[in-house]
Design a protein around this motif. Sequence first.
Motif, PDB file in Angstrom:
ATOM      1  N   VAL A 132       1.079  -1.369   0.182  1.00  0.00           N
ATOM      2  CA  VAL A 132       0.274  -0.150   0.042  1.00  0.00           C
ATOM      3  C   VAL A 132       0.943   1.364  -0.245  1.00  0.00           C
ATOM      4  O   VAL A 132       0.709   2.279  -0.835  1.00  0.00           O
ATOM      5  CB  VAL A 132      -0.935   0.638   1.131  1.00  0.00           C
ATOM      6  N   ALA A 135       0.947   4.411  -2.467  1.00  0.00           N
ATOM      7  CA  ALA A 135       0.516   5.732  -2.041  1.00  0.00           C
ATOM      8  C   ALA A 135       1.848   6.796  -2.714  1.00  0.00           C
ATOM      9  O   ALA A 135       1.784   7.561  -3.112  1.00  0.00           O
ATOM     10  CB  ALA A 135       0.360   6.137  -1.221  1.00  0.00           C
ATOM     11  N   LEU A 188      -4.174   7.037   1.374  1.00  0.00           N
ATOM     12  CA  LEU A 188      -3.498   6.489   1.593  1.00  0.00           C
ATOM     13  C   LEU A 188      -2.231   6.361   2.983  1.00  0.00           C
ATOM     14  O   LEU A 188      -2.520   5.113   3.923  1.00  0.00           O
ATOM     15  CB  LEU A 188      -2.916   5.683   0.190  1.00  0.00           C
ATOM     16  N   ARG A 215      -2.495   4.534   6.453  1.00  0.00           N
ATOM     17  CA  ARG A 215      -1.635   3.806   7.050  1.00  0.00           C
ATOM     18  C   ARG A 215      -0.653   3.755   8.078  1.00  0.00           C
ATOM     19  O   ARG A 215      -0.674   3.257   8.628  1.00  0.00           O
ATOM     20  CB  ARG A 215      -0.665   3.711   5.599  1.00  0.00           C
TER      21      ARG A 215
END
Length: 51
Positions: free
Chosen positions: A3, A7, A42, A46
């Motif tokens: 992720v 991002a 994101l 996160r």
Amino acid sequence: MTVRTFAIALLILGALLPIIGWWASSPVAFVGPALLLLGALLLWTRGQHGR
């Protein structure tokens, strides 16, 4: 692809699209800020809820 890398890729693409859109006179420049916002969101979520 994690992720975080996704991002970061969105942030880079979001930063480049307004420049490319301005140079090519294309409406793609309007997508850049949206990708920047999504990439930042994101990374922020996160960072709060990631491991």
